[in-house]
Enzyme design. Sequence first.
Site, PDB file in Angstrom:
ATOM      1  N   ASP A   1     -10.679   3.888  -1.935  1.00 27.32           N
ATOM      2  CA  ASP A   1     -11.310   2.953  -0.757  1.00 27.32           C
ATOM      3  C   ASP A   1     -12.815   2.796  -0.998  1.00 27.32           C
ATOM      4  OD1 ASP A   1      -8.790   3.051   0.037  1.00 27.32           O
ATOM      5  OD2 ASP A   1      -9.203   2.972   2.228  1.00 27.32           O
TER       6      ASP A   1
ATOM      7  N   ASP B   1       0.859  -1.198   0.039  1.00 28.10           N
ATOM      8  CA  ASP B   1       0.083   0.006  -0.046  1.00 28.10           C
ATOM      9  C   ASP B   1       0.927   1.258  -0.202  1.00 28.10           C
ATOM     10  OD1 ASP B   1      -1.936   1.872   0.288  1.00 28.10           O
ATOM     11  OD2 ASP B   1      -3.047   0.796   2.019  1.00 28.10           O
TER      12      ASP B   1
ATOM     13  N   GLY C   1      -5.246   3.359  -7.932  1.00 27.07           N
ATOM     14  CA  GLY C   1      -5.146   4.119  -9.221  1.00 27.07           C
ATOM     15  C   GLY C   1      -4.617   4.961  -9.815  1.00 27.07           C
TER      16      GLY C   1
HETATM   17  C1  GLA Z   1      -5.650   2.107   2.650  1.00 30.05           C
HETATM   18  C2  GLA Z   1      -6.057   1.159   1.880  1.00 30.05           C
HETATM   19  C3  GLA Z   1      -6.974   0.144   2.569  1.00 30.05           C
HETATM   20  C4  GLA Z   1      -6.478  -0.400   3.796  1.00 30.05           C
HETATM   21  C5  GLA Z   1      -5.950   0.766   4.801  1.00 30.05           C
HETATM   22  C6  GLA Z   1      -5.159   0.254   5.909  1.00 30.05           C
HETATM   23  O1  GLA Z   1      -6.506   3.223   2.817  1.00 30.05           O
HETATM   24  O2  GLA Z   1      -6.457   1.586   0.484  1.00 30.05           O
HETATM   25  O3  GLA Z   1      -7.402  -0.845   1.680  1.00 30.05           O
HETATM   26  O4  GLA Z   1      -5.486  -1.224   3.644  1.00 30.05           O
HETATM   27  O5  GLA Z   1      -5.175   1.739   4.029  1.00 30.05           O
HETATM   28  O6  GLA Z   1      -4.308   1.319   6.658  1.00 30.05           O
END
Ligand code: GLA
Length: 399
Positions: free
Chosen positions: A221, A151, A200
Amino acid sequence: MRRLVPALLALAVSLPLAALPVAAQTKPVLAATPPMGWNSWNWFAGKVTQDDVKAAADLIVSSGMRDAGYVYVNIDDTWEGKRDASGVLHTNEKFPDMKGLADYVHSKGLKLGIYSGPGDLTCAKFEASLGHEQQDADLYASWGIDYLKYDLCGFRKKMDADAPGDKLKQNQMMRDAYAKMHAALVKTGRPIVYSLCQYGWDSVWQWGAEVGGNLWRTTDDVKENFPSIALIANSNIGLGKYAGPGHWNDPDMLEVGNGKLTLDENRTHMGMWAMLAAPLLAGNNLTKLTPEVTGVLTNREVIAIDQDTLGREAERVYQEGPVQIWSRPLADGGVAYAIINFGEDQTFLRGIGLHLKEAGVKPGMKARDVWGAKDLGSIKDDYKVTLKRHEMLLVRFSK
Ligand code: GLA
């Protein structure tokens, strides 16, 4: 030449299998169909513990989800502890024994996924992998990890610091960071599905596969409400051509069973994700599974569309107001077809028609209403459909 071909053929037929050239014994493609499983974030967020993950593994088995194809049990953010003097990352007190957890999950016929990022810190401000990529990849492999969600979050700080205001350079930094972790994962020799999570940015679908991604998030998200699900579905228009076996667009995890989603909304969400050949990562509280939610998540015919081996994602072929039609060709020569009412009112589709030709449906194909589990025979454009708000008609057409 003409004479040589039959001679070569005869030779090939007479050769024992072991003598086949190495190239013919191809390695299986990782994530040949979209990965399926469960992820801790949507329901537990920062509260997830090792016991929650164990319980989720048990419930995936007892609910029938595993047998329907859900095999990855993915721990999201907040499992991470601190690094020791040699840079080795340790788990925090919520995950006292990651190797033991992996063994447990594996003993159930499931796989274990984990989470990190290219920055110094994760989104929830836990330790991430910057400068420790190989060390972390080796650690995951030693535990028996099968899936990594990587991430971006914390890396944005470095992008801003190292290339202030220079978007092109920042984009390159991002690609390099993802490629670096991929190389580290490959070096472990363990097949680890690699999930890119950077919302994205920089049209990741154009380069996600090049940096080794088996899937990449296409949007921000997902949230546990229908507008969020509809927005994500619409954000995926036109992206189908970038997906295929081993490399998938990821419209984010499922919210089926979360929030106040109605049965129609849960079905539209699940059915739309199946049309999008999306990874199916349930994100709900498995300790509170209702028969209705289990039914949506484990519907074999919907899952078969998602997991179709041709791996061709649906595209939108028609829109009129809140009504959209999407279709995708299937490996057996059939077509998966969805007509969705994203609007707030009941819609009668007599005036619109089904637009079967644009959807690739050939005359004479047999239709089956998938959610309704009902054969419809050969239907034509004037087939009468009524869709309630947020309802979908999902049809599988067969030759
Ligand atoms: C981001 C990701 C989520 C999740 C959180 C965790 O927002 O997009 O899917 O993994 O971090 O902190």
